[in-house]
Write an enzyme that holds these catalytic residues in place. Structure first.
Site, mmCIF file in Angstrom:
data_model
loop_
_atom_site.group_PDB
_atom_site.id
_atom_site.type_symbol
_atom_site.label_atom_id
_atom_site.label_comp_id
_atom_site.label_asym_id
_atom_site.label_seq_id
_atom_site.Cartn_x
_atom_site.Cartn_y
_atom_site.Cartn_z
ATOM 1 N N ASP A 8 39.906 -14.972 10.055
ATOM 2 C CA ASP A 8 38.849 -15.482 10.906
ATOM 3 C C ASP A 8 37.541 -15.193 10.163
ATOM 4 O O ASP A 8 37.513 -14.374 9.237
ATOM 5 C CB ASP A 8 38.894 -14.755 12.256
ATOM 6 C CG ASP A 8 37.727 -15.104 13.142
ATOM 7 O OD1 ASP A 8 37.409 -16.298 13.269
ATOM 8 O OD2 ASP A 8 37.114 -14.168 13.717
ATOM 9 N N LEU A 9 36.459 -15.862 10.524
ATOM 10 C CA LEU A 9 35.187 -15.666 9.810
ATOM 11 C C LEU A 9 34.226 -14.747 10.580
ATOM 12 O O LEU A 9 33.937 -13.626 10.147
ATOM 13 C CB LEU A 9 34.529 -17.030 9.565
ATOM 14 C CG LEU A 9 33.153 -17.030 8.923
ATOM 15 C CD1 LEU A 9 33.189 -16.430 7.519
ATOM 16 C CD2 LEU A 9 32.591 -18.458 8.867
ATOM 17 N N ASP A 10 33.766 -15.240 11.729
ATOM 18 C CA ASP A 10 32.760 -14.500 12.510
ATOM 19 C C ASP A 10 33.337 -13.193 13.044
ATOM 20 O O ASP A 10 34.310 -13.204 13.795
ATOM 21 C CB ASP A 10 32.281 -15.360 13.687
ATOM 22 C CG ASP A 10 31.609 -16.647 13.216
ATOM 23 O OD1 ASP A 10 30.569 -16.549 12.571
ATOM 24 O OD2 ASP A 10 32.151 -17.736 13.502
ATOM 25 N N THR A 16 28.466 -12.023 12.025
ATOM 26 C CA THR A 16 27.676 -13.024 12.749
ATOM 27 C C THR A 16 27.851 -12.892 14.255
ATOM 28 O O THR A 16 27.101 -13.501 15.007
ATOM 29 C CB THR A 16 28.114 -14.435 12.337
ATOM 30 O OG1 THR A 16 29.536 -14.448 12.323
ATOM 31 C CG2 THR A 16 27.582 -14.809 10.967
ATOM 32 N N LYS A 44 33.929 -14.488 22.106
ATOM 33 C CA LYS A 44 34.331 -14.369 20.701
ATOM 34 C C LYS A 44 35.533 -15.268 20.428
ATOM 35 O O LYS A 44 36.501 -15.258 21.179
ATOM 36 C CB LYS A 44 34.655 -12.906 20.355
ATOM 37 C CG LYS A 44 33.412 -12.045 20.254
ATOM 38 C CD LYS A 44 33.729 -10.636 19.789
ATOM 39 C CE LYS A 44 32.450 -9.806 19.740
ATOM 40 N NZ LYS A 44 32.742 -8.376 19.519
ATOM 41 N N GLY A 45 35.456 -16.031 19.361
ATOM 42 C CA GLY A 45 36.556 -16.924 18.998
ATOM 43 C C GLY A 45 36.566 -18.222 19.781
ATOM 44 O O GLY A 45 37.351 -19.121 19.500
ATOM 45 N N ARG A 48 31.869 -23.591 20.721
ATOM 46 C CA ARG A 48 30.507 -23.688 21.238
ATOM 47 C C ARG A 48 30.495 -24.315 22.635
ATOM 48 O O ARG A 48 29.871 -23.799 23.565
ATOM 49 C CB ARG A 48 29.653 -24.513 20.270
ATOM 50 C CG ARG A 48 28.187 -24.179 20.339
ATOM 51 C CD ARG A 48 27.406 -25.024 19.340
ATOM 52 N NE ARG A 48 27.873 -24.894 17.970
ATOM 53 C CZ ARG A 48 27.528 -25.707 16.975
ATOM 54 N NH1 ARG A 48 26.697 -26.705 17.203
ATOM 55 N NH2 ARG A 48 28.016 -25.525 15.760
ATOM 56 N N SER A 113 38.760 -20.607 11.333
ATOM 57 C CA SER A 113 37.612 -20.296 12.198
ATOM 58 C C SER A 113 37.332 -21.417 13.194
ATOM 59 O O SER A 113 37.546 -22.588 12.887
ATOM 60 C CB SER A 113 36.371 -20.094 11.316
ATOM 61 O OG SER A 113 35.195 -20.109 12.089
ATOM 62 N N ALA A 114 36.823 -21.054 14.358
ATOM 63 C CA ALA A 114 36.445 -22.057 15.363
ATOM 64 C C ALA A 114 35.070 -22.643 15.067
ATOM 65 O O ALA A 114 34.648 -23.603 15.701
ATOM 66 C CB ALA A 114 36.431 -21.413 16.748
ATOM 67 N N SER A 115 34.368 -22.072 14.105
ATOM 68 C CA SER A 115 32.970 -22.430 13.887
ATOM 69 C C SER A 115 32.764 -23.741 13.128
ATOM 70 O O SER A 115 33.435 -24.015 12.136
ATOM 71 C CB SER A 115 32.269 -21.308 13.120
ATOM 72 O OG SER A 115 30.943 -21.694 12.811
ATOM 73 N N ASN A 117 29.920 -24.093 11.815
ATOM 74 C CA ASN A 117 28.968 -23.615 10.800
ATOM 75 C C ASN A 117 29.661 -22.847 9.675
ATOM 76 O O ASN A 117 28.979 -22.244 8.832
ATOM 77 C CB ASN A 117 27.943 -22.685 11.454
ATOM 78 C CG ASN A 117 27.083 -23.395 12.489
ATOM 79 O OD1 ASN A 117 26.478 -24.427 12.206
ATOM 80 N ND2 ASN A 117 27.022 -22.861 13.704
ATOM 81 N N LYS A 144 41.156 -21.831 19.951
ATOM 82 C CA LYS A 144 41.879 -20.587 20.194
ATOM 83 C C LYS A 144 41.735 -20.272 21.689
ATOM 84 O O LYS A 144 40.667 -20.518 22.226
ATOM 85 C CB LYS A 144 41.260 -19.432 19.376
ATOM 86 C CG LYS A 144 41.297 -19.649 17.867
ATOM 87 C CD LYS A 144 40.447 -18.591 17.149
ATOM 88 C CE LYS A 144 40.346 -18.902 15.652
ATOM 89 N NZ LYS A 144 39.439 -17.981 14.928
ATOM 90 N N GLU A 168 41.755 -10.997 12.846
ATOM 91 C CA GLU A 168 40.954 -11.512 13.957
ATOM 92 C C GLU A 168 40.188 -10.400 14.668
ATOM 93 O O GLU A 168 40.715 -9.293 14.809
ATOM 94 C CB GLU A 168 41.886 -12.153 14.999
ATOM 95 C CG GLU A 168 41.948 -13.658 14.944
ATOM 96 C CD GLU A 168 40.652 -14.339 15.378
ATOM 97 O OE1 GLU A 168 39.750 -13.668 15.904
ATOM 98 O OE2 GLU A 168 40.540 -15.555 15.169
ATOM 99 N N ASP A 169 38.983 -10.721 15.135
ATOM 100 C CA ASP A 169 38.227 -9.744 15.924
ATOM 101 C C ASP A 169 38.172 -10.124 17.401
ATOM 102 O O ASP A 169 37.578 -9.402 18.194
ATOM 103 C CB ASP A 169 36.789 -9.623 15.403
ATOM 104 C CG ASP A 169 35.973 -10.860 15.709
ATOM 105 O OD1 ASP A 169 36.495 -11.984 15.497
ATOM 106 O OD2 ASP A 169 34.830 -10.725 16.182
HETATM 107 C C1 G6P Z 1 33.549 -18.298 16.346
HETATM 108 C C2 G6P Z 1 32.736 -17.282 17.113
HETATM 109 C C3 G6P Z 1 32.306 -17.830 18.452
HETATM 110 C C4 G6P Z 1 31.633 -19.184 18.265
HETATM 111 C C5 G6P Z 1 32.591 -20.160 17.609
HETATM 112 C C6 G6P Z 1 31.956 -21.516 17.370
HETATM 113 O O1 G6P Z 1 34.819 -18.342 16.881
HETATM 114 O O2 G6P Z 1 33.466 -16.096 17.326
HETATM 115 O O3 G6P Z 1 31.416 -16.911 19.040
HETATM 116 O O4 G6P Z 1 31.205 -19.711 19.507
HETATM 117 O O5 G6P Z 1 32.990 -19.613 16.360
HETATM 118 O O6 G6P Z 1 30.966 -21.360 16.403
HETATM 119 P P1 G6P Z 1 29.828 -22.403 16.038
HETATM 120 O O7 G6P Z 1 29.232 -21.823 14.795
HETATM 121 O O8 G6P Z 1 30.498 -23.720 15.792
HETATM 122 O O9 G6P Z 1 28.896 -22.462 17.189
HETATM 123 MG MG MG Z 2 35.776 -13.906 15.186
#
Ligand code: G6P
Ligand code: MG
Length: 218
Positions: A8-10, A16, A44-45, A48, A113-115, A117, A144, A168-169
């Site tokens: 996982d990233l964040d 972050t 977390k995870g 958005r 990662s779910a992000s 970004n 997730k 994973e966190d």
């Molecule tokens: C990760 C973080 C979440 C965040 C999600 C989406 O899983 O733990 O807190 O909401 O990514 O990230 P984004 O950068 O796309 O808003």
């Molecule tokens: Mg995370």
């Protein structure tokens, strides 16, 4: 066959999570909704869109689609202002040397990662070329705790779920790894992440040899 590792990233590679917290808290307070560490843990995870839906439900609020979009963009801008200031120095302790060990031993490694970004963040901390596969919020349709993100990562690495170890966190992320039939390693608080197969407070608490003898889930 070499064990594959999915990160996982964040909150695992970079801290972050604290920036997500600050940006969501600002938004929640602005619309009159209480937001503390306890609420943040549940985001977390979580994607958005789902995160804002949860915050609104905690405050019993509804918004027009337009306003929803506007607030989501605003949160992301606030968040990115923090992210843009990150450098390699913001990679969490022990992560770089562990990644180096895995690469030296030719283990396949992926990001899950779910992000949306994720690639921006990897660039900021100079890890753009580290992962063989990057599965992020731009290619995943089921968030997730659905295992989609990790199953896609395993597929990209040309391996089976039972050969994968996931770091994973978040609670949602540990559940996703478990649902995918992968061995889950929690990074954080043992009580919060009690569903993980193993849990460490950070990457300094274990070393590469630990994974040579690890009992995989399947
Ligand atoms: C990760 C973080 C979440 C965040 C999600 C989406 O899983 O733990 O807190 O909401 O990514 O990230 P984004 O950068 O796309 O808003
Ligand atoms: Mg995370």
């Amino acid at each position: 066959k070499q064990t594959a590792f999915i990160f996982d990233l964040d909150g695992v590679i970079v801290d972050t999570a604290k920036f997500h917290f600050l940006a969501w808290q600002k938004l929640a307070n602005k619309i009159g909704i209480n937001f503390s560490e306890k609420e943040n843990e549940q985001l977390k995870g979580v994607s958005r869109v789902k995160s804002l839906e949860k915050i609104l439900s905690w405050g019993n609020k509804t918004l027009s689609d337009e306003e929803f979009q506007r607030l989501m963009n605003e949160k992301n801008q606030d968040y990115l202002n923090y992210v843009k200031q990150m450098t390699e120095a913001d990679i969490l302790p022990g992560v770089n040397s562990f990644l180096d060990d895995l690469k030296a031993k030719n283990h396949p490694i992926a990001l899950g990662s779910a992000s949306k970004n994720a690639k921006t963040i990897l660039k900021c901390v100079k890890l753009s070329d580290t992962f063989e596969a990057i599965i992020d919020g731009t290619v995943v349709s089921k968030a997730k705790p659905d295992p989609e993100v990790f199953l896609k990562a395993a597929q990209c690495l040309n391996t089976t779920p039972s050969n994968c170890i996931v770091f994973e966190d978040s609670i949602a992320g540990i559940q996703a790894a478990n649902a995918g039939g992968m061995t889950s390693i929690g990074i954080g608080d043992k009580n919060t992440l009690h569903e993980a197969d193993f849990c460490f407070s950070n990457f300094l608490q274990f070393d590469y040899p630990f994974f040579k003898n690890i009992k995989m889930k399947a």
